[in-house]
Enzyme design. Structure first.
Site, PDB file in Angstrom:
ATOM      1  N   MET A  77      37.406 -20.278 -95.505  1.00  0.00           N
ATOM      2  CA  MET A  77      36.737 -20.235 -94.004  1.00  0.00           C
ATOM      3  C   MET A  77      37.604 -20.992 -92.959  1.00  0.00           C
ATOM      4  O   MET A  77      38.287 -21.986 -93.513  1.00  0.00           O
ATOM      5  CB  MET A  77      35.373 -21.388 -94.370  1.00  0.00           C
ATOM      6  CG  MET A  77      34.584 -21.837 -93.181  1.00  0.00           C
ATOM      7  SD  MET A  77      33.315 -22.685 -93.651  1.00  0.00           S
ATOM      8  CE  MET A  77      33.966 -24.158 -94.082  1.00  0.00           C
ATOM      9  N   SER A 125      39.308 -20.842-101.585  1.00  0.00           N
ATOM     10  CA  SER A 125      38.094 -21.455-101.211  1.00  0.00           C
ATOM     11  C   SER A 125      36.958 -20.243-101.215  1.00  0.00           C
ATOM     12  O   SER A 125      37.070 -19.501-102.318  1.00  0.00           O
ATOM     13  CB  SER A 125      37.966 -21.904 -99.781  1.00  0.00           C
ATOM     14  OG  SER A 125      37.025 -22.694 -99.429  1.00  0.00           O
ATOM     15  N   GLN A 126      36.321 -19.873-100.182  1.00  0.00           N
ATOM     16  CA  GLN A 126      35.358 -18.818-100.275  1.00  0.00           C
ATOM     17  C   GLN A 126      35.888 -17.417-100.621  1.00  0.00           C
ATOM     18  O   GLN A 126      35.164 -16.653-101.083  1.00  0.00           O
ATOM     19  CB  GLN A 126      34.472 -18.936 -99.042  1.00  0.00           C
ATOM     20  CG  GLN A 126      34.969 -18.316 -97.711  1.00  0.00           C
ATOM     21  CD  GLN A 126      34.165 -18.393 -96.543  1.00  0.00           C
ATOM     22  OE1 GLN A 126      33.242 -19.214 -96.451  1.00  0.00           O
ATOM     23  NE2 GLN A 126      34.584 -17.390 -95.600  1.00  0.00           N
ATOM     24  N   ASP A 176      38.914 -33.503-103.629  1.00  0.00           N
ATOM     25  CA  ASP A 176      38.223 -32.429-102.743  1.00  0.00           C
ATOM     26  C   ASP A 176      37.250 -33.195-101.816  1.00  0.00           C
ATOM     27  O   ASP A 176      36.083 -33.844-102.594  1.00  0.00           O
ATOM     28  CB  ASP A 176      37.802 -31.199-103.349  1.00  0.00           C
ATOM     29  CG  ASP A 176      37.568 -30.142-102.512  1.00  0.00           C
ATOM     30  OD1 ASP A 176      37.134 -30.374-101.278  1.00  0.00           O
ATOM     31  OD2 ASP A 176      37.928 -29.101-102.862  1.00  0.00           O
ATOM     32  N   HIS A 187      40.929 -30.651-100.532  1.00  0.00           N
ATOM     33  CA  HIS A 187      40.882 -29.022-100.642  1.00  0.00           C
ATOM     34  C   HIS A 187      41.727 -28.343-100.049  1.00  0.00           C
ATOM     35  O   HIS A 187      42.293 -28.345 -98.878  1.00  0.00           O
ATOM     36  CB  HIS A 187      39.443 -28.773 -99.696  1.00  0.00           C
ATOM     37  CG  HIS A 187      38.765 -27.450 -99.893  1.00  0.00           C
ATOM     38  ND1 HIS A 187      38.587 -26.779-101.199  1.00  0.00           N
ATOM     39  CD2 HIS A 187      38.746 -26.358 -99.138  1.00  0.00           C
ATOM     40  CE1 HIS A 187      38.156 -25.772-100.965  1.00  0.00           C
ATOM     41  NE2 HIS A 187      38.345 -25.382 -99.727  1.00  0.00           N
TER      42      HIS A 187
END
Length: 303
Positions: free
Chosen positions: A38, A112-113, A230, A286
């Site tokens: 993202m 991530s996503q 994170d 993250h």
């Protein structure tokens, strides 16, 4: 909108960088597919562009395909927030199938996503075959919170938070807001299972699609990386396929304690017993890791 979202690209948490080999028929390397997270894009020189270049230097001759959703970097960044994830996955499946350099199979690395999106590719699209899947901070059981949205002061972040907290499972949000499509509300489990168009489907929470299960088990390794400090992903256990226990929002459970595992709805229990699941942890927030750690821990799965 595009100009605003470019600010997300600059403010997003970019990547901080201070098994048996499978060979293709051309130069002895396994192609690699990358999918960004993202607020990022395929080609950001501070993140995905840097990672691509580093891998190409470490594995001479490797073909790296970095997923772009849209016609350019601006559209790619926008589509990380506002688009249909199922359509994105279908689009990427088609792109991979049409690429002659991938016909013998490929490794995949999602950030991530992008990690759960690549898992959907593995489950839904068996050709060309995915060999190893590396999930770097992926949210495989979804998220229940958006604690530090990239671009913290932006009104768009506030809008996304409000929408997710109140209306994540309404039709428009489920189709057009990317983060709503992997929003997992443990306090409204019935709503989640009924209306989640993407995550509940790929996690087999309504019914078991045997094709999904069979395809995922074709992976040689499924590597999941958790970031121990994170502050973006909530709960962080989702990076190892764990999540909050249903009916409350404080206590978490591991993958091995979950219904998905106990009923082996995805084949993950069988994969675990076969030594195909790899759980890695690293210090940092993250997507913040050192280049040395990346090379030592992740590159071996790409050779």
């Amino acid at each position: 909108m595009a100009a605003v979202l470019l600010c997300f690209l600059l403010a997003a948490p970019v990547l901080l960088v201070t098994s048996s080999p499978i060979h293709d028929s051309d130069n002895g390397t396994v192609p690699l597919v990358l999918w960004h997270g993202m607020g990022d894009s395929c080609c950001n020189p501070l993140s995905m562009g840097y990672i691509k270049k580093m891998i190409e230097q470490e594995i001479p001759g490797v073909y790296v395909f970095s997923v772009m959703i849209g016609k350019n970097i601006v559209e790619d960044t926008e589509n990380g927030f506002f688009s249909d994830v199922n359509e994105q996955v279908s689009m990427v499946c088609n792109q991979l199938a049409l690429d002659p350099k991938l016909k013998g199979g490929y490794n995949a690395m999602g950030f991530s996503q992008g990690a759960q999106f690549l898992r959907a590719v593995a489950q839904r699209c068996a050709s060309p075959p995915m060999k190893n899947l590396i999930s770097v901070g992926g949210q495989h059981q979804g998220v229940y919170g958006l604690p530090r949205c990239p671009g913290e002061s932006s009104k768009i972040c506030d809008m996304i938070r409000e929408a997710l907290n109140k209306e994540a499972y309404l039709g428009w949000f489920q189709k057009h807001l990317v983060q709503a499509q992997y929003w997992h509300d443990p306090l409204n489990d019935d709503l989640y299972k009924k209306y989640s168009r993407f995550l509940a489907d790929i996690n087999q929470e309504r019914a078991v699609n045997e094709t999904y299960k069979k395809n995922l088990q074709q992976l040689e390794k499924f590597v999941m990386v958790k970031f121990l400090q994170d502050s973006v992903v909530d709960p962080v256990d989702t990076e190892w396929f764990g999540f909050l226990k249903t009916g409350q929002a404080k206590e978490t459970e591991t993958l091995q304690e979950s219904v998905i595992y106990k009923e082996d709805r995805l084949g993950l229990a069988a994969m675990d017993k076969a030594g195909k699941l790899v759980f890695l942890a690293t210090e940092g927030d993250h997507l913040q890791f050192k280049e040395e750690w990346f090379k030592a821990n992740l590159l071996p799965y790409l050779h």
